[in-house]
Design an enzyme around this catalytic site. Structure first.
Site, PDB file in Angstrom:
ATOM      1  N   LYS A 142     -63.827 -10.616 119.589  1.00  0.00           N
ATOM      2  CA  LYS A 142     -65.014 -11.651 119.870  1.00  0.00           C
ATOM      3  C   LYS A 142     -64.599 -13.083 119.142  1.00  0.00           C
ATOM      4  O   LYS A 142     -64.507 -12.947 118.094  1.00  0.00           O
ATOM      5  CB  LYS A 142     -66.068 -10.906 119.335  1.00  0.00           C
ATOM      6  CG  LYS A 142     -67.376 -11.700 119.579  1.00  0.00           C
ATOM      7  CD  LYS A 142     -68.686 -10.921 119.002  1.00  0.00           C
ATOM      8  CE  LYS A 142     -69.935 -11.654 118.922  1.00  0.00           C
ATOM      9  NZ  LYS A 142     -71.093 -10.674 118.282  1.00  0.00           N
ATOM     10  N   LYS A 199     -64.813 -11.371 124.434  1.00  0.00           N
ATOM     11  CA  LYS A 199     -65.972 -12.273 124.519  1.00  0.00           C
ATOM     12  C   LYS A 199     -65.749 -13.533 123.830  1.00  0.00           C
ATOM     13  O   LYS A 199     -65.280 -13.582 122.706  1.00  0.00           O
ATOM     14  CB  LYS A 199     -66.973 -11.669 124.039  1.00  0.00           C
ATOM     15  CG  LYS A 199     -68.518 -12.040 124.012  1.00  0.00           C
ATOM     16  CD  LYS A 199     -69.499 -11.479 123.263  1.00  0.00           C
ATOM     17  CE  LYS A 199     -70.833 -12.146 123.045  1.00  0.00           C
ATOM     18  NZ  LYS A 199     -72.037 -11.433 122.709  1.00  0.00           N
TER      19      LYS A 199
END
Length: 324
Positions: free
Chosen positions: A196, A249
């Site tokens: 992420k 992400k």
């Protein structure tokens, strides 16, 4: 003699026969944002057709999703400000907004696969993803592991089908796996936000989740967007700790990372098609500079082509309307 690739492109049936990647409703997870109260459905200015909803509207949304053929949702809690504190303790309250929502959704829609985000940015009064060290004003990684584990256990006891830790604390997967196994939830899977990035693409999400940090940023614990090798290391480390699904992400600006992980891991791989990516397409459609449906589908197929198996996306209902 040169080869004529056009031979297999001249007929739509032939193109379908040799298509390498396709998009299915079974690939999609739809994010939902739950607020406290009743009869609340607030559209986000930065994200058209994305809402904060009270549980009564969430249940209506689940009914619509089932009719569309979408059976996987990712829940985020947006508690009242008065319930936020320095440790995000409302996140592991069994009577909190997400545990109660899980119970009700599973009772009304047992066919719905309910995934819950595991983090604290929405629950802390400072907006960071864990407990702060008072002296340094940075997140204390190891103290945060304890409360991530406790939050995950409460979600499991509430009947969640999968937990999705997103705080990017070192060791979080091992801590969560250990507490779940200790309490008999050995079959509850973990979808880790394993890579992420500290990304500017999250801007609209912080409006809907009311989770912007009150000071500083999250660069000390989220991944540097310039680092490719470290991004792979993050996901492979979570695999070793016991993650069942890995994730990248954001998605669109990091397809090289998706491909790297796909080539180094056999685990299922998800991408999060984040709020900024969604908002950009919506803005392009409003300006009339793109064919929205075609660009949306092309974008989602690019995630599959890069190696993703699962797509978390705000476009899910729009995709369902096109594919049905």
């Amino acid at each position: 003699m040169f080869q004529r690739k056009r031979r297999l492109r001249l007929h739509n049936v032939a193109r379908d026969l040799v298509r390498e990647h396709s998009l299915s409703l079974h690939d999609l997870i739809y994010p939902l944002f739950v607020v406290e109260g009743q009869n609340i459905k607030r559209e986000m200015q930065s994200m058209p057709n994305v809402f904060q909803m009270s549980l009564d509207y969430i249940l209506q949304e689940c009914d619509e999703l089932c009719r569309l053929g979408i059976y996987a949702i990712l829940l985020f809690g947006v508690p009242d400000n008065v319930k936020k504190d320095s440790q995000g303790s409302y996140a592991w309250n069994p009577k909190g907004i997400i545990p109660m929502s899980i119970c009700e959704i599973k009772k009304r829609f047992p066919q719905m696969y309910v995934i819950a985000d595991v983090c604290f940015c929405e629950y802390t009064n400072h907006g960071h993803c864990g407990i702060l060290d008072i002296e340094t004003k940075s997140v204390d990684n190891d103290k945060t592991l304890d409360i991530l584990a406790q939050q995950s256990l409460v979600l499991a006891q509430s009947g969640v089908d999968m937990v999705a830790p997103s705080s990017m604390m070192d060791g979080q997967i091992m801590a969560i796996r250990n507490i779940l196994d200790k309490h008999g939830f050995v079959n509850l899977p973990i979808m880790s936000y394993s890579t992420k990035f500290a990304s500017a693409y999250y801007g609209p999400f912080r409006e809907v989740a009311q989770s912007a940090p009150s000071f500083g940023d999250r660069k000390s614990y989220q991944e540097d967007s310039a680092n490719r090798r470290e991004a792979l290391w993050e996901s492979l480390n979570d695999e070793k700790e016991g993650a069942d699904i890995l994730m990248v992400k954001p998605a669109l600006a990091y397809l090289d990372i998706v491909r790297d992980i796909r080539e180094h891991s056999l685990l299922p791989l998800a991408v999060y098609n984040v709020s900024g990516e969604y908002a950009l397409l919506k803005a392009g459609a409003k300006l009339g500079v793109i064919d929205y449906d075609k660009v949306m589908l092309e974008t989602l197929v690019s995630f599959k082509r890069a190696g993703a198996d699962i797509i978390i996306t705000y476009h899910a209902k729009e995709v369902a309307a096109i594919l049905q």
